[in-house]
Design a protein around this motif. Sequence first.
Motif, PDB file in Angstrom:
ATOM      1  N   VAL A 107       0.702  -1.151  -0.033  1.00 27.46           N
ATOM      2  CA  VAL A 107       0.205   0.108   0.175  1.00 27.46           C
ATOM      3  C   VAL A 107       0.926   1.227  -0.030  1.00 27.46           C
ATOM      4  CG1 VAL A 107      -1.684   1.266   1.448  1.00 27.46           C
ATOM      5  CG2 VAL A 107      -2.087  -1.109   1.098  1.00 27.46           C
ATOM      6  N   ILE A 108       1.753   1.256   0.783  1.00 28.37           N
ATOM      7  CA  ILE A 108       2.825   2.279   0.778  1.00 28.37           C
ATOM      8  C   ILE A 108       3.529   2.471  -0.590  1.00 28.37           C
ATOM      9  CG2 ILE A 108       4.777   3.151   2.027  1.00 28.37           C
ATOM     10  CD1 ILE A 108       3.843   1.799   4.631  1.00 28.37           C
ATOM     11  N   GLY A 109       4.101   1.394  -1.011  1.00 32.54           N
ATOM     12  CA  GLY A 109       4.671   1.454  -2.338  1.00 32.54           C
ATOM     13  C   GLY A 109       3.795   2.057  -3.497  1.00 32.54           C
ATOM     14  N   ILE A 164       3.955   7.619  -5.016  1.00 32.73           N
ATOM     15  CA  ILE A 164       3.625   8.388  -6.105  1.00 32.73           C
ATOM     16  C   ILE A 164       3.829   9.803  -5.553  1.00 32.73           C
ATOM     17  CG2 ILE A 164       1.421   8.212  -6.078  1.00 32.73           C
ATOM     18  CD1 ILE A 164       3.607   8.765  -9.153  1.00 32.73           C
ATOM     19  N   LEU A 165       3.403   9.965  -4.244  1.00 26.81           N
ATOM     20  CA  LEU A 165       3.356  11.280  -3.724  1.00 26.81           C
ATOM     21  C   LEU A 165       4.804  11.805  -3.299  1.00 26.81           C
ATOM     22  CD1 LEU A 165       0.557  10.802  -1.138  1.00 26.81           C
ATOM     23  CD2 LEU A 165       0.285  11.998  -3.364  1.00 26.81           C
ATOM     24  N   ILE A 166       5.577  10.905  -2.955  1.00 27.26           N
ATOM     25  CA  ILE A 166       7.125  11.160  -2.669  1.00 27.26           C
ATOM     26  C   ILE A 166       7.712  11.379  -3.828  1.00 27.26           C
ATOM     27  CG2 ILE A 166       9.302  10.002  -1.737  1.00 27.26           C
ATOM     28  CD1 ILE A 166       7.461   8.660  -0.012  1.00 27.26           C
ATOM     29  N   ALA A 167       7.509  10.861  -5.146  1.00 25.16           N
ATOM     30  CA  ALA A 167       8.138  11.091  -6.480  1.00 25.16           C
ATOM     31  C   ALA A 167       7.660  12.282  -7.002  1.00 25.16           C
ATOM     32  CB  ALA A 167       7.686   9.827  -7.430  1.00 25.16           C
ATOM     33  N   GLN A 168       6.379  12.503  -6.769  1.00 25.12           N
ATOM     34  CA  GLN A 168       5.908  13.906  -7.129  1.00 25.12           C
ATOM     35  C   GLN A 168       6.622  15.029  -6.647  1.00 25.12           C
ATOM     36  OE1 GLN A 168       3.684  14.788  -9.738  1.00 25.12           O
ATOM     37  NE2 GLN A 168       3.375  12.652 -10.316  1.00 25.12           N
ATOM     38  N   VAL A 169       6.856  14.982  -5.323  1.00 21.76           N
ATOM     39  CA  VAL A 169       7.702  15.939  -4.724  1.00 21.76           C
ATOM     40  C   VAL A 169       9.084  15.910  -4.871  1.00 21.76           C
ATOM     41  CG1 VAL A 169       8.526  16.667  -2.322  1.00 21.76           C
ATOM     42  CG2 VAL A 169       6.180  16.034  -2.697  1.00 21.76           C
ATOM     43  N   VAL A 170       9.865  14.585  -5.024  1.00 26.14           N
ATOM     44  CA  VAL A 170      11.261  14.745  -5.099  1.00 26.14           C
ATOM     45  C   VAL A 170      11.903  14.220  -6.366  1.00 26.14           C
ATOM     46  CG1 VAL A 170      11.700  14.448  -2.626  1.00 26.14           C
ATOM     47  CG2 VAL A 170      11.579  12.354  -3.982  1.00 26.14           C
ATOM     48  N   GLY A 171      10.955  13.426  -7.301  1.00 22.33           N
ATOM     49  CA  GLY A 171      11.456  12.973  -8.500  1.00 22.33           C
ATOM     50  C   GLY A 171      11.325  11.440  -8.369  1.00 22.33           C
ATOM     51  N   TRP A 172      11.070  10.781  -9.597  1.00 23.29           N
ATOM     52  CA  TRP A 172      11.195   9.241  -9.555  1.00 23.29           C
ATOM     53  C   TRP A 172      12.486   8.589  -9.104  1.00 23.29           C
ATOM     54  CZ3 TRP A 172      13.837   5.634 -12.381  1.00 23.29           C
ATOM     55  CH2 TRP A 172      14.657   6.267 -13.385  1.00 23.29           C
ATOM     56  N   ARG A 173      13.412   9.353  -9.671  1.00 30.88           N
ATOM     57  CA  ARG A 173      15.041   8.503  -9.290  1.00 30.88           C
ATOM     58  C   ARG A 173      15.182   8.847  -7.961  1.00 30.88           C
ATOM     59  NH1 ARG A 173      17.991   7.727 -13.706  1.00 30.88           N
ATOM     60  NH2 ARG A 173      17.113   8.671 -15.552  1.00 30.88           N
ATOM     61  N   GLU A 174      14.956   9.935  -7.462  1.00 29.82           N
ATOM     62  CA  GLU A 174      15.270  10.143  -5.861  1.00 29.82           C
ATOM     63  C   GLU A 174      14.276   9.385  -5.096  1.00 29.82           C
ATOM     64  OE1 GLU A 174      14.792  12.409  -8.298  1.00 29.82           O
ATOM     65  OE2 GLU A 174      16.403  13.754  -8.258  1.00 29.82           O
ATOM     66  N   SER A 175      13.125   9.135  -5.478  1.00 31.16           N
ATOM     67  CA  SER A 175      12.115   8.417  -4.677  1.00 31.16           C
ATOM     68  C   SER A 175      13.045   6.786  -4.559  1.00 31.16           C
ATOM     69  CB  SER A 175      10.576   8.582  -5.160  1.00 31.16           C
ATOM     70  OG  SER A 175      10.467   7.674  -6.385  1.00 31.16           O
ATOM     71  N   LEU A 176      13.316   6.369  -5.705  1.00 30.23           N
ATOM     72  CA  LEU A 176      13.771   5.148  -5.901  1.00 30.23           C
ATOM     73  C   LEU A 176      14.937   5.026  -4.962  1.00 30.23           C
ATOM     74  CD1 LEU A 176      13.429   3.724  -9.444  1.00 30.23           C
ATOM     75  CD2 LEU A 176      11.871   3.443  -7.457  1.00 30.23           C
TER      76      LEU A 176
END
Length: 185
Positions: A148-150, A155-167
């Motif tokens: 659920v978190i993933g 996606i919320l984290i990726a929207q804020v920091v970017g997909w690369r940074e989220s990974l």
Amino acid sequence: MLSFIKSLSLPISSLIFARVLYAINWFNISSVFYLILIDFKEDVSMLGIITASFLIGIGIFQVPAGILAANYSPKKIAFSGIMILSLDSLLSGLATELFQMVILRFTVGVGMAFFFGPSVILISSYLGKGSDGLGIGILNSAHSLGGVIGLFGWILIAQVVGWRESLIISGILGVISGLFLSYGL
């Protein structure tokens, strides 16, 4: 009540935490696929190749990892698995081309295969005889929470920091869970 108290022990807590991060690193890439697609300027078939390589990594190594864990040290195998999947999740955020992402997701799958079987052995042994069902239930619940978190949180984290940074963040959190697992076990 005794089973519940045992389930709060440091070894069990470290396994649960690792399993949650395991699942986050499993599902978070799906939530950022469209951002990856835009960045790599590829078509949707690329996502299938990434997913297939991941599933092949898990599929090929699930049984061998379980055999290794049963015959050797499940602690070492589980730790190795969580570290492989976490480091390669982190490196997935640094990939600059499709082939790198395909290879890294394959090895994330390998790491997951090397964590899962040993984690079942470990949680069952820490909970004690007759608690196998409880152990599997705890691991499955932790996997669902991480999923659920993933899927929805990442996606919320990726929207804020970017997909690369989220990974990269999920990889770092996975490494932390691996260190906690090493300490807890």
